[in-house]
Scaffold this motif. Structure first.
Motif, short mmCIF file in Angstrom:
data_model
loop_
_atom_site.label_atom_id
_atom_site.label_comp_id
_atom_site.label_asym_id
_atom_site.label_seq_id
_atom_site.Cartn_x
_atom_site.Cartn_y
_atom_site.Cartn_z
N ARG A 44 1.04 19.52 46.99
CA ARG A 44 2.08 19.36 46.25
C ARG A 44 3.39 18.37 45.58
O ARG A 44 3.71 17.79 45.08
N GLN A 45 2.90 16.71 45.98
CA GLN A 45 2.97 15.26 45.10
C GLN A 45 2.46 15.56 43.83
O GLN A 45 3.13 14.96 42.40
N MET A 46 1.15 16.31 43.51
CA MET A 46 0.72 16.16 42.38
C MET A 46 1.66 17.09 41.42
O MET A 46 2.05 16.75 40.77
N LYS A 47 1.86 18.17 42.15
CA LYS A 47 3.24 18.65 40.58
C LYS A 47 4.09 18.13 41.25
O LYS A 47 5.02 18.72 40.67
N GLY B 71 10.43 16.61 47.14
CA GLY B 71 11.97 16.71 47.48
C GLY B 71 11.78 15.50 47.72
O GLY B 71 11.13 13.61 47.69
N ASP B 72 12.42 14.85 48.60
CA ASP B 72 12.76 13.28 49.53
C ASP B 72 12.10 12.70 49.74
O ASP B 72 12.30 11.34 49.69
N TYR B 73 10.64 13.23 50.24
CA TYR B 73 9.65 12.12 49.86
C TYR B 73 9.00 12.07 48.88
O TYR B 73 7.12 11.99 48.99
N GLN B 74 8.95 12.31 47.41
CA GLN B 74 8.11 12.50 46.60
C GLN B 74 7.62 10.80 46.28
O GLN B 74 8.85 9.80 46.24
N MET B 75 6.38 10.97 46.00
CA MET B 75 6.59 9.73 45.61
C MET B 75 6.57 9.86 44.02
O MET B 75 6.83 10.38 43.00
N GLN B 76 7.38 8.04 44.07
CA GLN B 76 7.46 8.06 42.78
C GLN B 76 7.18 8.08 41.48
O GLN B 76 7.28 8.60 40.04
N ASN B 77 5.60 7.70 42.42
CA ASN B 77 4.45 7.99 40.15
C ASN B 77 4.40 9.21 41.19
O ASN B 77 2.84 8.97 42.23
N ARG B 78 3.99 10.36 40.46
CA ARG B 78 2.78 11.20 40.75
C ARG B 78 1.39 10.37 41.28
O ARG B 78 1.30 10.36 39.65
N PRO B 79 0.94 11.23 41.69
CA PRO B 79 -1.23 10.41 42.17
C PRO B 79 -1.77 11.50 40.50
O PRO B 79 -1.37 13.05 40.79
N ASN B 80 -2.25 10.58 40.06
CA ASN B 80 -3.94 12.07 39.77
C ASN B 80 -5.03 12.50 39.96
O ASN B 80 -5.50 13.11 40.00
N LEU B 81 -4.92 11.65 41.20
CA LEU B 81 -6.05 11.34 42.61
C LEU B 81 -5.31 11.58 43.92
O LEU B 81 -4.59 10.78 43.94
N GLY B 82 -6.04 12.38 44.08
CA GLY B 82 -5.74 12.53 45.68
C GLY B 82 -7.13 12.84 46.83
O GLY B 82 -8.20 13.28 46.23
N THR C 236 -14.63 15.53 56.85
CA THR C 236 -14.89 16.16 55.71
C THR C 236 -14.42 15.73 55.05
O THR C 236 -12.68 15.15 55.00
N THR C 237 -14.39 15.42 53.98
CA THR C 237 -13.75 14.99 52.63
C THR C 237 -13.54 15.56 52.07
O THR C 237 -14.29 16.27 50.94
N MET C 238 -11.97 15.86 50.41
CA MET C 238 -12.49 16.24 49.91
C MET C 238 -11.52 14.82 48.50
O MET C 238 -10.38 14.81 49.43
N LEU C 239 -12.01 14.91 47.51
CA LEU C 239 -11.77 13.81 46.51
C LEU C 239 -10.10 15.43 45.30
O LEU C 239 -11.75 16.22 44.61
N LEU C 240 -9.59 15.10 45.78
CA LEU C 240 -8.87 16.01 44.29
C LEU C 240 -8.15 15.23 42.80
O LEU C 240 -8.00 14.58 43.00
N ARG C 241 -7.81 16.16 42.12
CA ARG C 241 -7.30 15.69 40.95
C ARG C 241 -6.93 16.56 40.27
O ARG C 241 -7.12 17.12 39.73
N ASN C 242 -5.59 15.74 39.99
CA ASN C 242 -4.80 16.27 39.13
C ASN C 242 -4.71 17.40 37.77
O ASN C 242 -5.06 16.27 36.87
N ALA C 243 -4.97 18.32 37.40
CA ALA C 243 -4.80 18.54 36.00
C ALA C 243 -4.25 18.94 35.48
O ALA C 243 -2.78 19.41 35.45
#
Length: 101
Positions: free
Chosen positions: A58-61, A65-76, A89-96
């Motif tokens: 949701r942050q990447m896309k 709303g009110d808690y959206q990061m100012q700059n959308r992340p490319n990685l999470g 357990t760890t997951m690294l996500l990339r915004n396509a």
């Protein structure tokens, strides 16, 4: 706080100091739990990791709303420490980009 130390964002014993520095705030260097974390939504057994992935998506896309990061992340990064804190357990996500979907 233990997690910050476990994944190397803070030196051992310095997790509280790292947190107090503001680095993990919504507008910080490394925003953490941008939607309030598990305390804000309860702790659904077995669904914790799914909730973390959804929050990063949701942050990447730009859907927070009110808690959206100012700059959308490319990685999470999701990190989930289990019962004895020895199971992680760890997951690294990339915004396509939308054009590649």
């Amino acid at each position: 706080i233990m997690l910050y130390e476990a994944i190397g964002w803070a030196e051992p014993g310095k997790g509280v100091e790292f947190f107090k520095s503001g680095a993990t705030r919504l507008d910080g260097r490394i925003p953490v739990n941008t939607g309030g974390g598990l305390v804000s939504t309860g702790h659904p057994v077995g669904a914790t990791g799914v909730r973390q992935v959804l929050e990063i998506y949701r942050q990447m896309k730009g859907q927070c709303g009110d808690y959206q990061m100012q700059n959308r992340p490319n990685l999470g990064l999701t990190v989930n420490m289990g019962g004895d804190d020895m199971t992680i357990t760890t997951m690294l996500l990339r915004n396509a980009p939308s054009s590649k979907l």
